[in-house]
Design an enzyme around this catalytic site. Structure first.
Site, PDB file in Angstrom:
ATOM      1  N   GLY A 247      70.904 -17.537 -36.545  1.00 38.04           N
ATOM      2  CA  GLY A 247      71.323 -18.800 -37.146  1.00 38.04           C
ATOM      3  C   GLY A 247      70.884 -19.972 -36.293  1.00 38.04           C
ATOM      4  O   GLY A 247      71.602 -20.961 -36.155  1.00 38.04           O
ATOM      5  N   GLY A 248      69.688 -19.861 -35.739  1.00 37.03           N
ATOM      6  CA  GLY A 248      69.219 -20.802 -34.717  1.00 37.03           C
ATOM      7  C   GLY A 248      68.471 -22.008 -35.233  1.00 37.03           C
ATOM      8  O   GLY A 248      67.744 -22.653 -34.462  1.00 37.03           O
ATOM      9  N   ASP A 274      67.005 -17.509 -39.170  1.00 39.37           N
ATOM     10  CA  ASP A 274      67.797 -18.390 -40.021  1.00 39.37           C
ATOM     11  C   ASP A 274      67.329 -18.173 -41.458  1.00 39.37           C
ATOM     12  O   ASP A 274      66.449 -17.342 -41.712  1.00 39.37           O
ATOM     13  CB  ASP A 274      67.659 -19.860 -39.601  1.00 39.37           C
ATOM     14  CG  ASP A 274      68.947 -20.642 -39.839  1.00 39.37           C
ATOM     15  OD1 ASP A 274      69.434 -20.640 -41.000  1.00 39.37           O
ATOM     16  OD2 ASP A 274      69.482 -21.243 -38.895  1.00 39.37           O
ATOM     17  N   ASN A 296      69.723 -13.436 -43.097  1.00 36.92           N
ATOM     18  CA  ASN A 296      71.071 -13.855 -43.467  1.00 36.92           C
ATOM     19  C   ASN A 296      72.036 -13.070 -42.585  1.00 36.92           C
ATOM     20  O   ASN A 296      72.085 -11.842 -42.642  1.00 36.92           O
ATOM     21  CB  ASN A 296      71.315 -13.540 -44.951  1.00 36.92           C
ATOM     22  CG  ASN A 296      72.697 -13.957 -45.421  1.00 36.92           C
ATOM     23  OD1 ASN A 296      73.617 -14.145 -44.629  1.00 36.92           O
ATOM     24  ND2 ASN A 296      72.855 -14.101 -46.726  1.00 36.92           N
ATOM     25  N   PHE A 297      72.807 -13.769 -41.753  1.00 37.60           N
ATOM     26  CA  PHE A 297      73.623 -13.041 -40.775  1.00 37.60           C
ATOM     27  C   PHE A 297      74.815 -12.305 -41.390  1.00 37.60           C
ATOM     28  O   PHE A 297      75.595 -11.670 -40.679  1.00 37.60           O
ATOM     29  CB  PHE A 297      74.075 -13.936 -39.621  1.00 37.60           C
ATOM     30  CG  PHE A 297      74.619 -15.289 -39.992  1.00 37.60           C
ATOM     31  CD1 PHE A 297      75.667 -15.439 -40.879  1.00 37.60           C
ATOM     32  CD2 PHE A 297      74.070 -16.437 -39.411  1.00 37.60           C
ATOM     33  CE1 PHE A 297      76.170 -16.677 -41.200  1.00 37.60           C
ATOM     34  CE2 PHE A 297      74.575 -17.700 -39.729  1.00 37.60           C
ATOM     35  CZ  PHE A 297      75.631 -17.810 -40.623  1.00 37.60           C
ATOM     36  N   ARG A 312      75.125 -19.879 -31.518  1.00 39.35           N
ATOM     37  CA  ARG A 312      75.684 -21.169 -31.137  1.00 39.35           C
ATOM     38  C   ARG A 312      75.810 -22.041 -32.385  1.00 39.35           C
ATOM     39  O   ARG A 312      74.915 -22.079 -33.217  1.00 39.35           O
ATOM     40  CB  ARG A 312      74.773 -21.866 -30.112  1.00 39.35           C
ATOM     41  CG  ARG A 312      75.313 -23.212 -29.616  1.00 39.35           C
ATOM     42  CD  ARG A 312      74.459 -23.704 -28.447  1.00 39.35           C
ATOM     43  NE  ARG A 312      75.038 -24.890 -27.822  1.00 39.35           N
ATOM     44  CZ  ARG A 312      74.577 -26.121 -27.984  1.00 39.35           C
ATOM     45  NH1 ARG A 312      73.529 -26.320 -28.773  1.00 39.35           N
ATOM     46  NH2 ARG A 312      75.141 -27.126 -27.374  1.00 39.35           N
ATOM     47  N   HIS A 316      82.042 -21.462 -35.965  1.00 39.11           N
ATOM     48  CA  HIS A 316      83.024 -22.491 -36.335  1.00 39.11           C
ATOM     49  C   HIS A 316      82.937 -22.862 -37.819  1.00 39.11           C
ATOM     50  O   HIS A 316      83.846 -23.496 -38.352  1.00 39.11           O
ATOM     51  CB  HIS A 316      82.811 -23.749 -35.476  1.00 39.11           C
ATOM     52  CG  HIS A 316      81.569 -24.509 -35.809  1.00 39.11           C
ATOM     53  ND1 HIS A 316      80.314 -24.026 -35.542  1.00 39.11           N
ATOM     54  CD2 HIS A 316      81.387 -25.718 -36.395  1.00 39.11           C
ATOM     55  CE1 HIS A 316      79.414 -24.895 -35.943  1.00 39.11           C
ATOM     56  NE2 HIS A 316      80.029 -25.928 -36.472  1.00 39.11           N
TER      57      HIS A 316
END
Length: 337
Positions: A247-248, A274, A296-297, A312, A316
């Site tokens: 997701g970088g 990503d 896709n994570f 990172r 959240h």
């Protein structure tokens, strides 16, 4: 300047009873002006983005007017859209009249203001003008206004509908309520609002210029066989992965990693993962050798056995059960080492 001495002097005036009202307002304005001149361009954009202690951009609103702080974000977005700040900077060698600014931006003169007035009807770019004209700041303001400002406006109504319970369903959030959509934010942005999604990726790329953790993490002492030039190690094969950022975004963390370790002793691939539409902004081929691989994570990670998996600004965005799903796929991709 003796900064600590100056700070000490300012603290003498923190009790309102020490000042009459005119002096208090004058000191408050001076402190705001000093804040504007000291803050970096990133801090200026973030002040508007997150509405953290936002005073006015130029007008003398005083403390009791901070309830209108969202107006500053709206005005900044308008000036961003009409390219007013770029026009001012183009003419920074000599002050520009209101009529001239209005003509170049195709705007009614009544609407112009977030600049330094050098004399009646003459304007020059201020420190904030230059800060907000930077591409990263423009992206920051665009993303905040289009995506997040509606959240704030509708948040009280949304919470009243949920009886003030913390949202736990990622498909029923204030985003869905404010934007009247059944799509998750990322799907909504990529399919329905690509301008805001592009702005988000530009804004996130600014993190390359901030502390990322990559620049201070003690790789050499914790993973000496991979990073210490004095430790014997078996080099990784060209197929093996040293570092992968999940997701970088557009690879800003991988760039920071390569900046610190242009040629790590172990060798190995450096990969950013990503969504395909995000990776479309990554140069191909990368001048630093970074690989961009769509992923896709929420699905099993195809890159197994990497030495370092990095996340990172990802978890959240999701409720706990979704974070567990993301982390499980990371765990499953790891090998015994």
């Amino acid at each position: 300047i003796q900064v600590q001495s100056l700070i000490g002097e300012l603290h003498k005036y923190t009790e309102p009873c020490n000042l009459n009202e005119d002096s208090r307002v004058a000191l408050l304005k001076a402190c705001k002006d000093m804040q504007y001149k000291l803050e970096s361009s990133r801090e200026t954009a973030n002040r508007l983005h997150y509405a953290v202690s936002i005073p006015s951009l130029q007008w003398d609103f005083h403390a009791e007017m901070h309830i209108y702080q969202g107006m500053d974000l709206a005005v900044a977005h308008i000036f961003n859209t009409i390219k007013l700040l770029h026009v001012l900077i183009k003419h920074q060698e000599s002050p520009t009249s209101t009529d001239e600014l209005a003509k170049e931006t195709n705007t009614d003169p009544v609407l112009l203001g977030i600049v330094t007035q050098t004399k009646p009807d003459a304007w020059s770019p201020s420190h904030i003008t230059h800060s907000l004209a930077e591409p990263s700041s423009e992206a920051n303001i665009t993303e905040a206004f289009i995506c997040e400002f509606p959240f704030l406006l509708d948040l009280p109504t949304y919470l009243s509908h949920t009886h003030y319970q913390n949202p736990s369903d990622s498909n029923d959030t204030v985003h869905h309520f404010a934007h009247k959509t059944d799509k998750h934010w990322f799907e909504w942005a990529t399919k329905d609002n690509p301008k805001s999604y592009d702005a988000l990726n530009q804004f996130m790329a600014v993190n390359l210029h901030a502390k990322t953790g990559i620049d201070v993490f003690p790789f050499e002492s914790i993973l000496p066989k991979l990073f210490s030039p004095t430790e014997p190690s078996t080099p990784l094969s060209p197929e093996q992965t040293l570092f992968i950022d999940i997701g970088g975004g557009r690879g800003q963390i991988c760039e920071a990693f390569k900046s610190r370790f242009p040629s790590p002793p172990s060798g190995g691939r450096v990969i950013v993962q990503d969504l395909p539409q995000t990776l479309a902004g990554v140069p191909t081929p990368s001048p630093t050798g970074i690989e961009a691989i769509p992923h896709n994570f929420f699905e099993p990670n195809p890159i197994t056995g990497a030495k370092i998996y990095y996340l990172r600004h990802v978890l959240h965005d999701w409720p706990d059960h979704k974070c567990q799903e993301i982390l499980k796929h990371v765990k499953d991709a790891m090998d015994a080492e």
